[in-house]
Design an enzyme around this catalytic site. Structure first.
Site, short mmCIF file in Angstrom:
data_model
loop_
_atom_site.label_atom_id
_atom_site.label_comp_id
_atom_site.label_asym_id
_atom_site.label_seq_id
_atom_site.Cartn_x
_atom_site.Cartn_y
_atom_site.Cartn_z
N SER A 109 0.85 -1.19 0.00
CA SER A 109 0.00 0.00 0.00
C SER A 109 0.89 1.24 0.00
O SER A 109 1.68 1.42 -0.91
CB SER A 109 -0.97 -0.04 1.19
OG SER A 109 -2.00 0.89 1.01
N ASP B 101 -8.75 -4.50 -6.35
CA ASP B 101 -8.38 -3.57 -5.28
C ASP B 101 -9.18 -2.27 -5.40
O ASP B 101 -9.04 -1.54 -6.39
CB ASP B 101 -6.88 -3.27 -5.37
CG ASP B 101 -6.35 -2.55 -4.15
OD1 ASP B 101 -7.14 -1.90 -3.45
OD2 ASP B 101 -5.13 -2.64 -3.92
N HIS C 125 -7.19 -5.43 -1.95
CA HIS C 125 -6.07 -4.71 -1.35
C HIS C 125 -5.31 -5.64 -0.42
O HIS C 125 -5.52 -5.65 0.79
CB HIS C 125 -6.57 -3.48 -0.62
CG HIS C 125 -5.50 -2.47 -0.34
ND1 HIS C 125 -4.76 -1.87 -1.33
CD2 HIS C 125 -5.02 -1.96 0.83
CE1 HIS C 125 -3.90 -1.03 -0.79
NE2 HIS C 125 -4.04 -1.08 0.51
#
Length: 639
Positions: A490, A575, A607
């Site tokens: 991320s 995602d 994600h």
């Protein structure tokens, strides 16, 4: 795609882990622990007591997915309640003594639906069967076996209204319509929606009302830099317990007067770090603890009863951190969880009346603590004088000199790394890498000033803090300067890409896991329910309309020509937070230069990779990749 990557790796010569020119002195190497032992699903986890204390629910694998099972508290006969085969169940709660409610999404899209299943058997029922709609729990209504409060964005994808859900019939009745901008709802101790937080993007307004059918009135408004986070109502239902940094640097626990908007009393503050949360007795309506994290999670006790319980648990479970997971309605029986830096720990059932502690299960009995590595708190100075707190995990069996290093950057970015068991860290340390986890500026818990110092600093001072950590390890002689890699997911994935472009000669390789590559496109593809926060994101990251040059300068994909080090990228196709286009752009930019980028895409993930087999694929690819470019140990066959 992963097959082609392994083919690429295995056609190359893997570097022998200890055949480098600056080999550390080998003492007694621990065995190579199978990769799957770090990343497999636990055999059993997530215990919860039924309200009457007569049953225990828990999750264990069925068809490789974590499903819900139940057994009597005083028996061993298990009954499987769910049969999910596509995704692990995200979370669940008891509703009364004969029903369980659980959340699941679809392929990682994060549009969670709420399902119910009965202890008596039968098919699971979707209580929020609305395509593209996300369900969020507002209040379990523990004193009402037949209903709960749930928020849904089915009327408008950008905002959530609150509904009273009859779990027996599935009937939904709206009890609070979102006029726009409300991002959080607060119920009193009778389950009535009495407060809300509304944002215009940069200013947050606390609203309150005396009755559930009354009009909300403004209590106070603060800029988003000053945070008042409602925890729960005072036990007379008149005011709010809050976590607030208004007028102070470190967030403290306080009581807020809902009529004046002023703090009545500060009930706990810590001079070093923020207070993170409060807990209380549902039965006796008294405060229990305030939580805060220095290098470990700590508690300030308000109540002698709960303090006594924690004291007894620490005496019975020495050497481990102890937490209470949940309790029965009478608050006589407690599900307890232990953990440490070298153990995922175990679950226990504690009877406070008899002082009896019963072992329920270990989470990862296949991992031996004496073969794993200590996570130690360290600190270093940034180039502009800030103290950066971090964790350092050193591999066993070698001197801490000239080691291959992985700088592991946490996501968020406005969260922090904590001390405890981290399977990624232990996996990397077992392969011979020193692992540094820096809590760079912007990491939360260290006060408002430290957090604010990250604003509009993606790729700049935030990245410098990571760079300074790697260079500190080199200066200390711990890191081999030719064998420093960087990994993160991320925002951590963004930091990988930024590190390879801003400091192209520092890192020998990088692994980007669902990372942002282009700040302009990232800010334009956030989920619709993040839209109320968009102005705040512009204040914290940058505004694509007015600060295009700032964002372009900090977007790694626009500087891909500076990347020298090998790069591995992994991405979930669904995602909703970091769109797959972020990874696609970087891969395309490097391929345009003739650089072949190992790229793992999982079509049934969002994600991060939640399905067990996808985790195995990703970490197997990472292991071979790091062994090739950093020279760590590996179970992959060498040719």
């Amino acid at each position: 795609m992963i097959k082609s990557f392994f083919a690429l790796i295995l056609l190359s010569t893997l570097v022998s882990p200890w055949a480098m020119s600056q080999t550390p002195a080998v003492k007694n190497l621990p065995p190579l622990i199978p990769l799957r032992d770090f990343f497999r699903n636990p055999e059993i986890s997530s215990y919860q007591l039924s309200p009457d204390g007569k049953h225990l629910a828990f999750k264990r694998p069925y068809e490789r997915r974590m499903n819900i099972f139940v057994r009597p508290t005083d028996g061993d006969t298990e009954t499987r309640l769910t049969s999910e085969k596509e995704r692990d169940i995200a979370g669940y709660i008891w509703k009364g003594n004969d029903t369980i409610l659980y959340l699941k999404d679809f392929g990682g899209d994060e549009n969670f639906h709420l399902f119910k299943v009965s202890l008596k058997g039968g098919e699971a029922v979707d209580l929020t069967p609305f395509e593209g709609v996300r369900a969020e729990l507002v209040d379990e209504l523990k004193d009402d076996d037949g209903a709960l409060l749930v928020s849904l964005n089915k009327r408008n994808r950008e905002i959530f209204d609150v509904y009273r859900l009859n779990v027996k019939t599935g009937e939904l009745k709206m009890v609070a319509e979102n006029p726009g901008g409300i991002t959080g709802w607060v119920t009193d101790h009778h389950g009535r929606i009495r407060a809300a937080v509304q944002t215009d993007g940069v200013n947050n307004t606390l609203l309150a009302r005396e009755k559930e059918d009354g009009e909300f009135k403004k209590v106070l408004t603060t800029n988003f830099r000053e945070t008042i986070s409602p925890e729960f109502f005072t036990f007379d239902d008149k005011n709010l317990y809050v976590i607030s940094n208004v007028g102070r640097d470190k967030a403290a626990a306080a009581i807020l007067d809902l009529k004046t908007g002023k703090e009545i009393k500060t009930i706990y503050e810590n001079p070093e770090v923020d207070v993170s949360s409060l807990s209380y007795s549902q039965k006796n309506k008294v405060l229990w603890t305030a939580l805060y994290t220095t290098w470990k999670t700590e508690r300030h006790f308000f109540d002698e009863g709960i303090k006594k319980i924690f004291t007894r648990l620490k005496e019975k479970l020495p050497g481990y951190e102890v937490g209470i997971v949940n309790t029965d309605k009478a608050e006589d029986m407690f599900v307890v969880r232990t953990y440490s830096d070298r153990s995922l720990g175990a679950y226990y059932l504690y009877n406070a009346t008899t002082d009896k502690l019963q072992t329920l299960s270990e989470l990862s009995p296949w991992l031996k603590e004496d073969e794993l590595c200590e996570m130690k708190p360290v600190e270093y100075k940034s180039r502009d004088g800030l103290t950066i707190h971090a964790y350092l995990t050193l591999p066993k069996g070698v001197d801490a000199k000239n080691l291959p290093v992985v700088v592991n950057v946490h996501g968020g970015p406005w969260v922090r790394d904590d001390w405890g068991f981290d399977p990624e860290v232990q996996f990397l340390a077992n392969r011979g890498y020193a692992v540094l986890q820096p809590n760079y500026r912007g990491s939360t818990g260290y006060g408002r000033k430290f957090w604010e110092s990250s604003f509009k600093q993606w790729g700049k001072t935030m990245q410098n803090d990571v760079t300074d950590g790697a260079e500190w390890l080199i200066k200390e002689g711990i890191a081999d300067p030719k064998r420093v890699g960087i990994y993160g997911g991320s925002y951590g994935g963004y930091a990988v890409l930024s590190g390879l472009t801003v400091t192209p000669d520092l890192y020998a390789c990088g692994v980007d896991y669902v990372g942002v590559s282009n700040l302009l496109t990232f800010l334009n593809t956030i989920p619709p329910y993040w839209k109320p926060y968009l102005d705040m994101m512009h204040e914290m990251v940058g505004n694509p309309m007015t600060e295009k040059a700032l964002l372009e300068a900090a977007s790694p994909v626009l500087h891909a020509d500076r990347i020298k080090a090998p790069l591995l990228i992994a991405q979930g196709a669904k995602d909703p937070r970091v769109n797959i286009d972020e990874s696609n752009q970087m891969v395309a930019a490097l391929k345009k230069r003739g650089v072949d980028v190992p790229y793992i895409v999982k079509e049934n993930e969002g994600h991060g990779f939640h399905n067990e087999e996808n985790r195995f694929d990703f970490y197997g690819a990472m292991e071979a990749f790091l062994a090739k470019y950093l020279g760590g140990r590996t179970t992959a066959p060498a040719k």
